[in-house]
Design a protein around this motif. Structure first.
Motif, mmCIF file in Angstrom:
data_model
loop_
_atom_site.group_PDB
_atom_site.id
_atom_site.type_symbol
_atom_site.label_atom_id
_atom_site.label_comp_id
_atom_site.label_asym_id
_atom_site.label_seq_id
_atom_site.Cartn_x
_atom_site.Cartn_y
_atom_site.Cartn_z
ATOM 1 N N SER A 1 2.341 -2.286 -2.913
ATOM 2 C CA SER A 1 3.673 -2.679 -2.273
ATOM 3 C C SER A 1 3.121 -2.241 -0.709
ATOM 4 C CB SER A 1 4.808 -1.943 -2.682
ATOM 5 O OG SER A 1 5.703 -2.164 -1.795
ATOM 6 N N ARG A 2 2.555 -1.091 -0.375
ATOM 7 C CA ARG A 2 2.107 -0.645 0.818
ATOM 8 C C ARG A 2 1.225 -1.700 1.429
ATOM 9 N NH1 ARG A 2 1.204 4.628 3.299
ATOM 10 N NH2 ARG A 2 -0.686 4.818 4.417
ATOM 11 N N HIS A 3 0.361 -2.376 0.888
ATOM 12 C CA HIS A 3 -0.733 -3.270 1.129
ATOM 13 C C HIS A 3 -0.418 -4.692 0.790
ATOM 14 C CE1 HIS A 3 -3.057 -0.034 2.915
ATOM 15 N NE2 HIS A 3 -2.860 0.568 1.783
ATOM 16 N N GLU A 4 0.878 -5.053 0.608
ATOM 17 C CA GLU A 4 1.177 -6.380 -0.015
ATOM 18 C C GLU A 4 0.596 -7.709 0.783
ATOM 19 O OE1 GLU A 4 4.994 -8.744 -1.987
ATOM 20 O OE2 GLU A 4 5.233 -6.803 -0.855
ATOM 21 N N GLU A 5 1.100 -7.408 2.326
ATOM 22 C CA GLU A 5 0.529 -8.304 2.993
ATOM 23 C C GLU A 5 -0.770 -8.516 3.326
ATOM 24 O OE1 GLU A 5 1.303 -9.648 7.696
ATOM 25 O OE2 GLU A 5 2.409 -7.975 6.690
ATOM 26 N N GLU A 6 -1.514 -7.480 3.224
ATOM 27 C CA GLU A 6 -2.994 -7.618 3.231
ATOM 28 C C GLU A 6 -3.692 -8.197 1.902
ATOM 29 O OE1 GLU A 6 -5.005 -4.319 5.807
ATOM 30 O OE2 GLU A 6 -3.384 -3.544 4.642
ATOM 31 N N ILE A 7 -3.049 -7.915 0.892
ATOM 32 C CA ILE A 7 -3.539 -8.630 -0.332
ATOM 33 C C ILE A 7 -2.934 -10.086 -0.580
ATOM 34 C CG2 ILE A 7 -3.137 -8.363 -2.955
ATOM 35 C CD1 ILE A 7 -2.487 -5.366 -2.523
#
Length: 638
Positions: free
Chosen positions: A628-634
């Motif tokens: 969730s913390r890196h959702e945008e990057e993933i």
């Protein structure tokens, strides 16, 4: 016992006996086990610890510890604790923790340990769920946080109140009507309390309620009986090189099943002098004083030991040469012996010379007497195990879960020369394993399946959670571990991953991330990492890099850097460089298959911890929170 040098405490248990209940002189409860040890080791040192920074170590004998336990038990009775109830502990390892757990056991009550670094909301859930009669807390800071998270109604607090360790007065008080008593006042009053009734002796009664720090959802309370725990202890008593009067260096948290069963109960059974480490940042320094013979640790500790030793080897050309020769001779000697895990003494002039000049100095970091080490709670890299064997330490890896008390299998217990790398040994006495291949359909690994455990170590169930219990227990009494593994023809168990953490790539290939992540952590550039790739063509990495190792490596690479650490970790060129570096130097065959190697990497500048809710109290990654913390990057990855 007049002469205890190199003597085992008890006879080895018969592997073929009936393990469903205690037999012969087996202890029936933890308190019964303690009293057997007191009778045998009375005046021997039992605990050693540092009371305050800068002071020397204080020691307590087995007899003195049992006297303290009985005093605590009398105090508990005066606060209303009876058999079948529970106490809660929110403290780090300390003599008060051990005395309280054994005092509760004497009365037929159970203990529930929690971590001081847990979130207050988790304390609240566990306390509300387990309904303890008494809470013991480490200090005023813990009490402040507890008061802020628990109910403001006195009737919702434990009826026996709070016992506060230390001498500081409480800052934030619980609601009016909840008694807070300092430990010293509690002990002083308990010594004059009425005599106790006979100790409870039911081997099936609840001894410990350990809450698993699940990576999703609320923790579950694992119910472990006296015999659940004691069957683990008795099964491996007097099989390892741990002798009466030995010293250990104890730092595994007793709130964790590995720590409580083996760094506390097993050591008390074995007549060991348990030495508490006061500062986890100075384990090696304190070992210089303790000079332990045995030590238990998680892979993270062994990994850091490996990294620091090898970093020292690289500080000069002379050290590189000397360590290279020591590595060469020790590897040749071990390979020729055909022995895994067990220390193999140096042979021949050159081998002995480099062992003395290099490895002996490394062994001295732990006091020079260490002869037995056990790794558990997570997978130990075979490379790390091999390195520790070269150093001259015997190190075995065990496998287990909280729900299995915890030990299921281990190397070492079968005897010298019978351990095998890339496995976690054979199941211990009384324990049987089945592999359920129906839950796993990887055609490349048809023998892999979910590990199901049977034996006296299998939990009684999850507290107040029959649905969760039914989900993991088979109709014939087996426990579904959720771990993937395989058994060799001669009964050695290999762990290949987690059922739920496995994922399938778009090409249909299955990836088991856990062993690959552990392998990557051998790189000095990687502090923490996660490998994922579900529903993608390729895998990708999320890494929290080791800043101390990364910065000089980046400088040496010629990359032009600017900005703070967060900006450096966000730099596309830095990410590309690290991915190439790891693919070239860390992702080697046969550990890594071609389709498992990532094509993208995300760097997280912030360390993953319990404070930012990315790790559980037992230091497992909360994958859902990290994703969730890196959702945008993933989502932006190709």
């Amino acid at each position: 016992m007049a002469n205890t040098e190199m003597q085992w405490a008890w006879p080895k248990a018969d592997a073929h006996r009936d393990w469903s209940q205690p037999a012969g002189d087996d202890p029936h409860t933890l308190y019964d086990m303690l009293m057997q040890s007191v009778e045998r080791f009375g005046d021997h040192p039992c605990f050693g610890w540092i009371q305050e920074k800068g002071m020397g170590r204080v020691n307590l004998s087995y007899l003195e510890f049992s006297s303290l336990v009985d005093s605590v038990a009398r105090g508990f009775v005066s606060k209303g604790l009876i058999g079948g109830e529970r106490i809660a502990l929110i403290t780090d390892n300390c003599i008060e923790w051990a005395a309280s757990a054994y005092a509760a056991n004497r009365l037929g009550a159970a203990y529930t340990g929690m971590y001081t670094h847990q979130h207050g909301s988790e304390w609240k859930f566990i306390i509300d769920d387990s309904s303890p009669t008494i809470i013991i807390v480490a200090n005023t800071g813990v009490l402040d946080r507890l008061s802020a998270n628990l109910s403001d109604k006195a009737e919702d607090w434990p009826s026996g109140g709070v016992i506060l360790l230390g001498e500081e007065e409480a800052n934030e008080l619980p609601p009016e009507g909840v008694e807070v008593e300092n430990w010293s006042a509690f002990i002083s009053a308990s010594r004059t309390a009425p005599a106790l009734e006979r100790p409870r002796s039911d081997h099936n009664s609840l001894a410990s309620l350990i809450y698993t720090s699940g990576t999703t959802g609320n923790p579950k309370g694992v119910m472990l009986s006296n015999w659940n725990l004691l069957s683990n202890v008795v099964a491996v008593q007097s099989v390892f090189e741990i002798y009466v009067g030995d010293r250990n260096a104890a730092f595994l948290p007793w709130a964790h099943s590995f720590g409580s069963t083996f760094d506390l109960h097993y050591m008390l059974r074995s007549g060991v002098h348990i030495n508490l480490i006061s500062d986890l940042r100075r384990i090696a320094d304190e070992c210089q004083v303790i000079k332990p013979h045995c030590m238990l640790a998680v892979p993270r500790v062994w990994n850091k030991f490996h990294d620091r030793v090898n970093a020292q080897f690289q500080t000069s050309g002379f050290k590189r040469f000397m360590s290279g020769q020591a590595n060469l001779y020790s590897a040749k000697r071990i390979r020729k012996s055909g022995i895994d895990c067990d220390a193999v003494p140096a042979k021949g002039f050159s081998d002995k010379l480099f062992d003395t000049l290099v490895w002996k100095k490394v062994r001295a970091r732990f006091g020079g007497n260490l002869r037995f080490a056990l790794s558990g709670a997570a997978a130990l890299s075979p490379d790390i195990a091999g390195f520790i064997q070269k150093v001259g330490f015997t190190i075995y890896e065990g496998y287990g879960l909280t729900e299995t008390s915890p030990l299921v299998s281990a190397n070492g217990w079968m005897g010298k020369g019978k351990s095998r790398l890339h496995t976690v040994g054979q199941p211990i006495s009384g324990v049987k394993i089945k592999i359920d291949t129906s839950v796993w359909d990887d055609p490349d690994n048809p023998d892999d399946g979910e590990i199901i455990v049977y034996g006296p170590n299998v939990m009684q169930g999850y507290w107040n959670n029959p649905e969760a219990t039914a989900d993991v227990m088979t109709d014939d009494g087996g426990f579904r571990t959720g771990d993937l593994g395989r058994l060799s023809d001669d009964g050695y168990l290999s762990i290949t991953g987690r059922v739920k953490s496995q994922f399938k790539l778009e090409n249909g290939k299955y990836v088991s991330p856990a062993p690959l992540e552990e392998n990557l952590k051998l790189s000095p550039l990687v502090e923490q990492c996660v490998l994922d790739g579900r529903n993608r063509k390729h895998t990708y990495l999320i890494i929290h890099p080791n800043k101390e190792a990364m910065e000089p490596a980046l400088k040496a690479s010629g990359l032009i850097l600017s900005g703070d650490w967060t900006e450096i970790c966000s730099d596309a060129a830095v990410r590309s460089w690290l991915l190439d570096e790891l693919r070239e130097k860390a992702m080697e065959k046969p550990t890594w298959k071609g389709f498992e190697k990532p094509d993208a990497i995300i760097l997280d500048a912030e360390e993953w911890s319990t404070d930012n809710d990315l790790l559980t109290p037992s230091l497992k990654v909360k994958l859902r929170n990290l994703m969730s913390r890196h959702e945008e990057e993933i989502n932006s990855l190709n």
